[in-house]
Design an enzyme around this catalytic site. Structure first.
Site, PDB file in Angstrom:
ATOM      1  N   ARG A  77     -37.708  21.218   6.400  1.00  0.00           N
ATOM      2  CA  ARG A  77     -37.398  20.484   7.627  1.00  0.00           C
ATOM      3  C   ARG A  77     -36.845  19.093   7.302  1.00  0.00           C
ATOM      4  NH1 ARG A  77     -43.234  20.791  10.047  1.00  0.00           N
ATOM      5  NH2 ARG A  77     -43.529  20.204   7.859  1.00  0.00           N
ATOM      6  N   LYS A 122     -20.253  10.800  15.765  1.00  0.00           N
ATOM      7  CA  LYS A 122     -19.901  10.145  14.503  1.00  0.00           C
ATOM      8  C   LYS A 122     -20.832   8.969  14.233  1.00  0.00           C
ATOM      9  CE  LYS A 122     -18.024   8.816  10.817  1.00  0.00           C
ATOM     10  NZ  LYS A 122     -16.772   8.623  10.195  1.00  0.00           N
ATOM     11  N   ARG A 165       0.825  -1.200   0.000  1.00  0.00           N
ATOM     12  CA  ARG A 165       0.000   0.000   0.000  1.00  0.00           C
ATOM     13  C   ARG A 165       0.868   1.262   0.000  1.00  0.00           C
ATOM     14  NH1 ARG A 165      -5.800   0.643   3.133  1.00  0.00           N
ATOM     15  NH2 ARG A 165      -6.869   0.482   1.160  1.00  0.00           N
ATOM     16  N   CYS A 208     -18.875   1.973   6.427  1.00  0.00           N
ATOM     17  CA  CYS A 208     -19.278   2.624   7.685  1.00  0.00           C
ATOM     18  C   CYS A 208     -20.695   2.358   8.159  1.00  0.00           C
ATOM     19  CB  CYS A 208     -19.070   4.127   7.564  1.00  0.00           C
ATOM     20  SG  CYS A 208     -17.348   4.560   7.611  1.00  0.00           S
ATOM     21  N   PHE A 209     -21.693   2.507   7.261  1.00  0.00           N
ATOM     22  CA  PHE A 209     -23.075   2.551   7.761  1.00  0.00           C
ATOM     23  C   PHE A 209     -23.447   1.304   8.570  1.00  0.00           C
ATOM     24  CE2 PHE A 209     -24.945   5.792   4.523  1.00  0.00           C
ATOM     25  CZ  PHE A 209     -24.251   6.792   5.158  1.00  0.00           C
ATOM     26  N   PRO A 266     -13.005  -3.066  11.905  1.00  0.00           N
ATOM     27  CA  PRO A 266     -14.074  -3.866  11.318  1.00  0.00           C
ATOM     28  C   PRO A 266     -15.010  -4.454  12.368  1.00  0.00           C
ATOM     29  CG  PRO A 266     -12.000  -5.082  11.310  1.00  0.00           C
ATOM     30  CD  PRO A 266     -11.688  -3.713  11.821  1.00  0.00           C
ATOM     31  N   GLU A 325     -13.902  11.605  11.261  1.00  0.00           N
ATOM     32  CA  GLU A 325     -13.891  12.097   9.885  1.00  0.00           C
ATOM     33  C   GLU A 325     -15.267  11.905   9.266  1.00  0.00           C
ATOM     34  OE1 GLU A 325     -11.559  13.851   8.189  1.00  0.00           O
ATOM     35  OE2 GLU A 325     -13.429  13.959   7.083  1.00  0.00           O
ATOM     36  N   ARG A 328     -30.476   1.581  -9.274  1.00  0.00           N
ATOM     37  CA  ARG A 328     -30.092   2.947  -8.887  1.00  0.00           C
ATOM     38  C   ARG A 328     -31.000   4.006  -9.498  1.00  0.00           C
ATOM     39  NH1 ARG A 328     -26.488   3.315  -4.653  1.00  0.00           N
ATOM     40  NH2 ARG A 328     -25.108   1.542  -4.715  1.00  0.00           N
TER      41      ARG A 328
HETATM   42  C1  UDX Z   1     -10.892   3.055   8.579  1.00  0.00           C
HETATM   43  C2  UDX Z   1     -12.153   2.551   9.299  1.00  0.00           C
HETATM   44  O1  UDX Z   1     -12.797   1.623   8.463  1.00  0.00           O
HETATM   45  C3  UDX Z   1     -13.108   3.635   9.646  1.00  0.00           C
HETATM   46  O2  UDX Z   1     -14.035   3.176  10.589  1.00  0.00           O
HETATM   47  C4  UDX Z   1     -12.436   4.769  10.261  1.00  0.00           C
HETATM   48  O3  UDX Z   1     -13.337   5.840  10.375  1.00  0.00           O
HETATM   49  C5  UDX Z   1     -11.182   5.167   9.549  1.00  0.00           C
HETATM   50  O4  UDX Z   1     -10.332   4.074   9.290  1.00  0.00           O
HETATM   51  P1  UDX Z   1     -10.377   3.332   6.012  1.00  0.00           P
HETATM   52  O5  UDX Z   1      -9.319   4.359   5.954  1.00  0.00           O
HETATM   53  O6  UDX Z   1     -11.405   3.329   4.946  1.00  0.00           O
HETATM   54  O7  UDX Z   1     -11.265   3.504   7.297  1.00  0.00           O
HETATM   55  O8  UDX Z   1      -9.727   1.891   6.246  1.00  0.00           O
HETATM   56  P2  UDX Z   1      -8.669   1.146   5.340  1.00  0.00           P
HETATM   57  O9  UDX Z   1      -8.725   1.666   3.945  1.00  0.00           O
HETATM   58  O10 UDX Z   1      -8.831  -0.296   5.625  1.00  0.00           O
HETATM   59  O11 UDX Z   1      -7.261   1.644   5.924  1.00  0.00           O
HETATM   60  C6  UDX Z   1      -6.720   1.274   7.143  1.00  0.00           C
HETATM   61  C7  UDX Z   1      -5.210   1.097   6.984  1.00  0.00           C
HETATM   62  O12 UDX Z   1      -4.628   0.880   8.262  1.00  0.00           O
HETATM   63  C8  UDX Z   1      -4.786  -0.093   6.113  1.00  0.00           C
HETATM   64  O13 UDX Z   1      -3.980   0.345   5.047  1.00  0.00           O
HETATM   65  C9  UDX Z   1      -4.007  -1.006   7.070  1.00  0.00           C
HETATM   66  O14 UDX Z   1      -2.919  -1.664   6.463  1.00  0.00           O
HETATM   67  C10 UDX Z   1      -3.538  -0.017   8.122  1.00  0.00           C
HETATM   68  N1  UDX Z   1      -3.222  -0.627   9.413  1.00  0.00           N
HETATM   69  C11 UDX Z   1      -4.112  -1.427  10.047  1.00  0.00           C
HETATM   70  C12 UDX Z   1      -1.991  -0.366  10.015  1.00  0.00           C
HETATM   71  O15 UDX Z   1      -1.154   0.330   9.452  1.00  0.00           O
HETATM   72  N2  UDX Z   1      -1.724  -0.914  11.243  1.00  0.00           N
HETATM   73  C13 UDX Z   1      -2.600  -1.732  11.884  1.00  0.00           C
HETATM   74  O16 UDX Z   1      -2.312  -2.220  12.979  1.00  0.00           O
HETATM   75  C14 UDX Z   1      -3.839  -1.988  11.252  1.00  0.00           C
HETATM   76  C1  UDX Z   2     -20.604   7.713   4.834  1.00  0.00           C
HETATM   77  C2  UDX Z   2     -20.984   9.099   5.359  1.00  0.00           C
HETATM   78  O1  UDX Z   2     -21.732   9.801   4.354  1.00  0.00           O
HETATM   79  C3  UDX Z   2     -19.733   9.871   5.740  1.00  0.00           C
HETATM   80  O2  UDX Z   2     -20.095  11.126   6.333  1.00  0.00           O
HETATM   81  C4  UDX Z   2     -18.928   9.048   6.731  1.00  0.00           C
HETATM   82  O3  UDX Z   2     -17.714   9.718   7.052  1.00  0.00           O
HETATM   83  C5  UDX Z   2     -18.612   7.668   6.173  1.00  0.00           C
HETATM   84  O4  UDX Z   2     -19.834   7.011   5.788  1.00  0.00           O
HETATM   85  P1  UDX Z   2     -19.677   6.764   2.513  1.00  0.00           P
HETATM   86  O5  UDX Z   2     -20.088   5.445   3.054  1.00  0.00           O
HETATM   87  O6  UDX Z   2     -18.295   6.941   1.981  1.00  0.00           O
HETATM   88  O7  UDX Z   2     -19.862   7.894   3.626  1.00  0.00           O
HETATM   89  O8  UDX Z   2     -20.682   7.169   1.311  1.00  0.00           O
HETATM   90  P2  UDX Z   2     -22.201   7.708   1.273  1.00  0.00           P
HETATM   91  O9  UDX Z   2     -22.262   8.740   0.237  1.00  0.00           O
HETATM   92  O10 UDX Z   2     -22.712   8.074   2.600  1.00  0.00           O
HETATM   93  O11 UDX Z   2     -23.007   6.445   0.712  1.00  0.00           O
HETATM   94  C6  UDX Z   2     -23.207   5.272   1.488  1.00  0.00           C
HETATM   95  C7  UDX Z   2     -24.136   4.322   0.768  1.00  0.00           C
HETATM   96  O12 UDX Z   2     -25.467   4.821   0.726  1.00  0.00           O
HETATM   97  C8  UDX Z   2     -23.752   4.048  -0.699  1.00  0.00           C
HETATM   98  O13 UDX Z   2     -23.933   2.695  -0.998  1.00  0.00           O
HETATM   99  C9  UDX Z   2     -24.726   4.913  -1.461  1.00  0.00           C
HETATM  100  O14 UDX Z   2     -24.951   4.457  -2.763  1.00  0.00           O
HETATM  101  C10 UDX Z   2     -25.968   4.781  -0.599  1.00  0.00           C
HETATM  102  N1  UDX Z   2     -26.937   5.891  -0.755  1.00  0.00           N
HETATM  103  C11 UDX Z   2     -26.569   7.158  -0.441  1.00  0.00           C
HETATM  104  C12 UDX Z   2     -28.230   5.616  -1.187  1.00  0.00           C
HETATM  105  O15 UDX Z   2     -28.587   4.469  -1.473  1.00  0.00           O
HETATM  106  N2  UDX Z   2     -29.120   6.658  -1.288  1.00  0.00           N
HETATM  107  C13 UDX Z   2     -28.784   7.940  -0.976  1.00  0.00           C
HETATM  108  O16 UDX Z   2     -29.657   8.831  -1.090  1.00  0.00           O
HETATM  109  C14 UDX Z   2     -27.468   8.206  -0.533  1.00  0.00           C
END
Ligand code: UDX
Ligand code: UDX
Length: 459
Positions: free
Chosen positions: A257, A217, A40, A273-274, A94, A162, A439
Site C-alpha cells: 500500500r 499535475k 538555445r 517543479c516540486f 516560474p 507532462e 544522499r
Molecule cells: C517549463 C516549466 O518550468 C514547467 O513548469 C512546465 O511543466 C514545462 O515548462 P522546462 O521545459 O524545464 O519547464 O523550462 P525551461 O527549460 O526553462 O524551458 C522553457 C523555454 O521556453 C526556454 O527555452 C525559454 O527561452 C522559452 N520561452 C519562454 C519562449 O520561447 N517564449 C517565452 O515567451 C518564454
Molecule cells: C518531478 C516529477 O517526478 C515529475 O513527474 C514531474 O513531471 C516533474 O517533477 P523531477 O523534478 O525532474 O521530476 O525529478 P524527481 O526525480 O522527481 O526528483 C525531484 C527531487 O527529489 C530531486 O532533488 C531528487 O533528488 C529528490 N528525491 C527524489 C529525493 O530526495 N528522494 C527520493 O526518494 C526521490
C-alpha cells in the site's frame, strides 16, 4: 481535424525531449520546436549531439535520428505557429518574484504572451495544448484571449501535463505510466490521443475535463514531494534514536500500500517543479480561503527548507562550530543525478549558508559548468558577485576539487562518485577528514575503515 504539422513553443527540459519522442514515434508528423532564445535553438541544432543545451541520457540518439527528418528547431515563431494545426505551449512558469502572490503564485506572463502571439498570427483553426504546469483554470484564461481575436479562427484548448522526470526523461516518455489529456472538445482530445497512441497503449491514455487535468499535475508533484519530506522527517528522528532510515524505508516500502519509490532520504528535494507546484497549490487554496488545505501542503516545503538547513548546520557544528576559512569540497551541484539542471538544487542553499559562515567551497559536478554555479549563487543576491567568485571555485575533475579540504559534502547522487579512489582522496585531505553524505550514497563501513569521519542522513 487532420494534423500533419505540430509546433512547440519552448525548447526547454520539457519541450525538447517531449517533441523529440513524438517525432521519433510519428515519422509522418512534422514537428518544429521554437524558442525566443537564439542560443538555445543554435545549441539544439549543433551537429555534435553531445553539445545539446540539456543533458539527458538517450536524448542524443533520438535527436540524431529525427533532426532534419521530421524534427526541427527554429526561432521563426510566428511562421511556425501559423503553419501548424496543433501548438504546444511549453514555456516556463516560474514562481512570481513581484507583486500579488510574490514568492507563491505561478508567473503566467510567458504563457499569456504565447496565447496572445498565437491569437495574433493564426489564420487557420488550431488545437492549443498546455504542456507547462499551470494553476487550475489557466485554460480558461488562454481560451478567453484566443476567443477574443475578432477573427473567425477557432481554437480548442487541451491540457496535457507532462510527467517526465529529468535524468530519466526519455525512458519516462517512451514508457509513461499514463498520458493525461483534459479538454472540452472530444474531437481535439482524440486528435492528440492518436499522436500518443503511436506508442502508448490506449488504456494508459486518460481523458478528463480540463480542470481535473490541470489539478492532477499539481497534485502528483505534491504527493511525490510529500513522500520525500515525510521520510526526511523520519530521518531526523532516526538520528536521535539510532534507528536507520534506510532500514525503515525498506521496511515500510515493502507494504504494497505504501510502495518502495520516493522514499530515499536526502539533503532535500530540488528541481524546477516540486517547490513551485506546491507553493502554487497553497496559493490557490488560500485564494479560495481554504486555509487548512493550504497549511497542510505548505508544511511539505517548510520541512524541505528545514532539511537543507539542518544539513548545513550539522557541517558547521561538526567542524568545531566554525567553517570560517576552511575548505569544503562539494561533490555534485545538479538537483539530481543525470541532469545538468540546477534549478532549486539543495546544493545552492547549502553553499549559500556555508558561504555566510565564511567557508571556501570547491565544487565538482560532472555536468554543471562553473558559470552556472556562479549564476545560481548570484541569483540569490546574498553577497556581491566578486565575493561569490572569491569564495567558491569550480573544478573539472574531482581529485583537485577535494585536495586539502577539511570536509566533503555530497549533494548529488551521481553514480561515478561511488567508484572514486576514496583512499587517495582521504590521504590528500586535512585530518580529521569528514564526509557529509547528503544522499546516503557511499558505503559507510568502507569509509570508516579508510579513516573518514563519515555521517549521512538518518543514520
Ligand atoms: C517549463 C516549466 O518550468 C514547467 O513548469 C512546465 O511543466 C514545462 O515548462 P522546462 O521545459 O524545464 O519547464 O523550462 P525551461 O527549460 O526553462 O524551458 C522553457 C523555454 O521556453 C526556454 O527555452 C525559454 O527561452 C522559452 N520561452 C519562454 C519562449 O520561447 N517564449 C517565452 O515567451 C518564454
Ligand atoms: C518531478 C516529477 O517526478 C515529475 O513527474 C514531474 O513531471 C516533474 O517533477 P523531477 O523534478 O525532474 O521530476 O525529478 P524527481 O526525480 O522527481 O526528483 C525531484 C527531487 O527529489 C530531486 O532533488 C531528487 O533528488 C529528490 N528525491 C527524489 C529525493 O530526495 N528522494 C527520493 O526518494 C526521490
Amino acid at each position: 481535424m487532420k494534423v500533419t504539422k505540430i509546433c512547440c513553443i519552448g525548447a526547454g527540459y520539457v519541450g525538447g525531449p517531449t517533441m523529440a519522442v513524438i517525432a521519433k514515434k510519428n515519422p509522418n508528423l512534422r514537428v518544429t520546436v521554437v524558442d525566443v532564445n537564439q542560443d538555445r535553438i543554435d545549441a539544439w541544432n549543433n551537429p555534435d549531439v553531445t553539445n545539446l543545451p540539456i543533458y539527458e541520457p538517450g536524448l542524443g540518439d533520438i535527436i540524431k535520428e529525427t533532426r532534419g527528418r521530421n524534427l526541427f528547431f527554429s526561432t521563426e515563431i510566428d511562421k511556425t505557429i501559423d503553419e501548424s494545426e496543433m501548438i504546444f505551449i511549453s514555456v516556463n512558469t516560474p514562481t512570481k518574484t513581484y507583486g500579488k502572490g510574490k514568492g507563491m503564485a505561478a508567473d503566467l506572463k510567458y504563457v499569456e504572451l504565447c496565447a496572445r502571439n498565437i491569437a495574433k498570427v493564426a489564420t487557420t483553426n488550431k488545437i492549443v495544448v498546455e504542456k507547462s504546469t499551470l494553476p487550475v483554470r489557466t485554460a480558461q484564461a488562454i481560451k478567453s484571449i484566443l476567443d477574443n481575436t475578432g477573427s473567425a479562427v477557432k481554437f480548442s484548448i487541451l491540457s496535457n501535463p507532462e510527467f517526465l522526470a529529468e535524468g530519466t526523461a526519455i525512458q519516462d516518455l517512451l514508457n509513461p505510466d499514463r498520458v493525461l489529456i483534459g479538454g472540452e472538445s472530444e474531437e481535439a482530445i482524440e486528435v492528440l490521443a492518436n499522436i500518443y497512441a503511436s506508442w502508448v497503449p490506449q488504456d494508459k491514455i486518460l481523458r478528463t475535463n480540463v480542470w481535473s487535468s490541470e489539478l492532477s499535475k499539481l497534485t502528483a508533484n505534491a504527493f511525490l514531494a510529500q513522500r520525500i519530506s515525510s521520510i526526511n522527517a523520519i530521518s531526523e528522528l532516526c538520528e536521535k534514536t539510532e534507528a536507520n532510515v534506510n532500514e525503515v524505508a525498506k521496511a515500510i516500502g515493502m507494504d504494497s500500500r505504501i510502495g518502495p519509490k520516493f522514499l530515499q532520504a536526502s539533503v532535500g528535494f530540488g528541481g524546477s517543479c516540486f517547490q513551485k507546484d506546491i507553493l502554487n497549490l497553497v496559493y490557490i487554496a488560500r485564494s479560495y480561503n481554504l486555509h487548512a488545505v493550504a497549511d497542510y501542503w505548505e508544511q511539505v516545503t517548510t520541512f524541505n527548507d528545514h532539511q537543507k538547513r539542518r544539513f548545513a548546520d550539522h557541517i558547521v557544528n561538526t567542524l568545531y562550530n566554525t567553517v570560517s576559512g576552511k575548505k569544503i569540497g562539494f561533490l555534485g551541484w545538479a538537483f539530481k543525478k543525470d541532469t545538468n539542471d540546477t534549478r532549486e538544487s539543495a546544493a545552492i542553499y547549502v553553499a549559500d549558508y556555508l558561504l555566510n559562515e565564511q567557508a571556501n567551497i570547491s565544487v565538482y559536478d560532472p555536468k554543471v559548468p562553473a558559470k552556472k554555479i556562479q549564476s545560481d549563487l548570484n541569483y540569490l543576491n546574498t553577497r556581491s558577485v566578486s565575493e561569490n567568485e572569491k569564495q567558491i571555485t569550480t573544478f573539472n575533475e574531482p581529485y583537485a576539487a577535494l585536495k586539502d579540504t577539511h570536509a566533503i559534502a555530497i549533494l548529488t547522487e551521481w553514480d561515478e562518485f561511488k567508484s572514486y579512489d576514496w583512499k587517495k582522496i582521504y590521504l590528500n585531505m586535512k585530518k580529521p577528514a569528514f564526509i557529509f553524505d547528503g544522499r546516503n550514497l557511499l558505503d559507510k563501513n568502507k569509509m570508516i575503515k579508510i579513516g573518514f569521519e563519515y555521517s549521512s542522513i538518518g543514520q
